[in-house]
Design a protein around this motif. Sequence first.
Motif, PDB file in Angstrom:
ATOM      1  N   TRP A 280       0.828  -1.206   0.000  1.00 25.39           N
ATOM      2  CA  TRP A 280       0.000   0.000   0.000  1.00 25.39           C
ATOM      3  C   TRP A 280       0.860   1.253   0.000  1.00 25.39           C
ATOM      4  O   TRP A 280       0.587   2.213  -0.733  1.00 25.39           O
ATOM      5  N   ASP A 281       1.933   1.253   0.791  1.00 29.29           N
ATOM      6  CA  ASP A 281       2.836   2.406   0.818  1.00 29.29           C
ATOM      7  C   ASP A 281       3.508   2.605  -0.541  1.00 29.29           C
ATOM      8  O   ASP A 281       3.702   3.747  -0.989  1.00 29.29           O
ATOM      9  N   LEU A 282       3.859   1.508  -1.202  1.00 22.75           N
ATOM     10  CA  LEU A 282       4.428   1.610  -2.552  1.00 22.75           C
ATOM     11  C   LEU A 282       3.427   2.253  -3.504  1.00 22.75           C
ATOM     12  O   LEU A 282       3.787   3.109  -4.323  1.00 22.75           O
ATOM     13  N   TYR A 283       2.172   1.822  -3.392  1.00 25.91           N
ATOM     14  CA  TYR A 283       1.131   2.392  -4.248  1.00 25.91           C
ATOM     15  C   TYR A 283       0.959   3.879  -3.994  1.00 25.91           C
ATOM     16  O   TYR A 283       0.845   4.677  -4.941  1.00 25.91           O
ATOM     17  N   LEU A 284       0.942   4.283  -2.714  1.00 22.78           N
ATOM     18  CA  LEU A 284       0.766   5.703  -2.400  1.00 22.78           C
ATOM     19  C   LEU A 284       1.911   6.543  -2.956  1.00 22.78           C
ATOM     20  O   LEU A 284       1.689   7.629  -3.503  1.00 22.78           O
ATOM     21  N   ASP A 285       3.139   6.051  -2.813  1.00 23.69           N
ATOM     22  CA  ASP A 285       4.279   6.774  -3.381  1.00 23.69           C
ATOM     23  C   ASP A 285       4.165   6.871  -4.895  1.00 23.69           C
ATOM     24  O   ASP A 285       4.431   7.926  -5.489  1.00 23.69           O
ATOM     25  N   PHE A 286       3.775   5.784  -5.522  1.00 21.04           N
ATOM     26  CA  PHE A 286       3.621   5.755  -6.978  1.00 21.04           C
ATOM     27  C   PHE A 286       2.547   6.741  -7.420  1.00 21.04           C
ATOM     28  O   PHE A 286       2.740   7.513  -8.360  1.00 21.04           O
ATOM     29  N   LYS A 287       1.429   6.741  -6.708  1.00 21.51           N
ATOM     30  CA  LYS A 287       0.321   7.631  -7.048  1.00 21.51           C
ATOM     31  C   LYS A 287       0.687   9.087  -6.833  1.00 21.51           C
ATOM     32  O   LYS A 287       0.478   9.935  -7.722  1.00 21.51           O
ATOM     33  N   ASN A 288       1.240   9.386  -5.675  1.00 20.22           N
ATOM     34  CA  ASN A 288       1.466  10.778  -5.284  1.00 20.22           C
ATOM     35  C   ASN A 288       2.702  11.399  -5.916  1.00 20.22           C
ATOM     36  O   ASN A 288       2.798  12.637  -5.994  1.00 20.22           O
ATOM     37  N   GLU A 289       3.635  10.576  -6.347  1.00 23.14           N
ATOM     38  CA  GLU A 289       4.850  11.107  -6.958  1.00 23.14           C
ATOM     39  C   GLU A 289       4.833  10.902  -8.473  1.00 23.14           C
ATOM     40  O   GLU A 289       4.780  11.866  -9.232  1.00 23.14           O
ATOM     41  N   PHE A 290       4.845   9.654  -8.905  1.00 21.54           N
ATOM     42  CA  PHE A 290       4.980   9.400 -10.341  1.00 21.54           C
ATOM     43  C   PHE A 290       3.738   9.801 -11.129  1.00 21.54           C
ATOM     44  O   PHE A 290       3.815  10.576 -12.092  1.00 21.54           O
ATOM     45  N   ILE A 291       2.573   9.258 -10.755  1.00 19.30           N
ATOM     46  CA  ILE A 291       1.361   9.528 -11.524  1.00 19.30           C
ATOM     47  C   ILE A 291       0.987  11.006 -11.453  1.00 19.30           C
ATOM     48  O   ILE A 291       0.705  11.643 -12.481  1.00 19.30           O
ATOM     49  N   ARG A 292       0.998  11.569 -10.249  1.00 18.62           N
ATOM     50  CA  ARG A 292       0.672  12.992 -10.123  1.00 18.62           C
ATOM     51  C   ARG A 292       1.658  13.853 -10.907  1.00 18.62           C
ATOM     52  O   ARG A 292       1.275  14.806 -11.583  1.00 18.62           O
ATOM     53  N   GLY A 293       2.940  13.508 -10.836  1.00 17.03           N
ATOM     54  CA  GLY A 293       3.939  14.261 -11.582  1.00 17.03           C
ATOM     55  C   GLY A 293       3.743  14.154 -13.080  1.00 17.03           C
ATOM     56  O   GLY A 293       3.929  15.137 -13.818  1.00 17.03           O
TER      57      GLY A 293
END
Length: 209
Positions: A111-124
Amino acid sequence: MDNEVRNRILDGAMNLFNRYGVRSVTMDDVAREVSMSKKTLYQYFTNKDGLVTEVARWHMELERKEFAEIEHRAVNAIDELHQIAQCMRRNIQDINPSMLYDLQKFHHEAWDLYLDFKNEFIRGHIEDNLIKGMKEGCYRQEIDVKILSKFRVEQVQMIFDQQIFPPEQFQFVEVQMQLLDHFIHGILTEKGRNHYQKYFQTEAVKPLK
């Protein structure tokens, strides 16, 4: 460790998680899916939680590569959105909506990996696309890219909430594509709208009128 076998396990597990959600899939199920003994499976992954984490990591890396390829070959910001929409439709049509809930409730590292992916990579990535579209004159100049990029990633996650969109009432892919279409219409200029009609007019989910 044989990377080919490891990737076959990750791919098989991902297919099961997509179809049935994470919680209901056992290590026995994964072993059967990839046609190996559970003893062999445990040589690669010591427990289900570790397998789920590595599946999440592996899947996100595949998405990073796919997004990079799309960004490289897209001729403009709207073409990029069009290709991402096609990618989303392929990737989510078989996803069990309970997957994110299962990760959040039972697999905290994934879940933490997903949040980082969502908030950093996808949002960026969304932010970069918004900036590109504004420079091309296809997106409205007054939009705030930080607000809208954050709104978009939260909008995607909201679709997985079965209390908001119960699966017996809503088709998952239909909801996803309708909300993407609505989001895009909110950022387009007239020039952008013309491009959008050209790229999206043959899609299964038609642009809003």
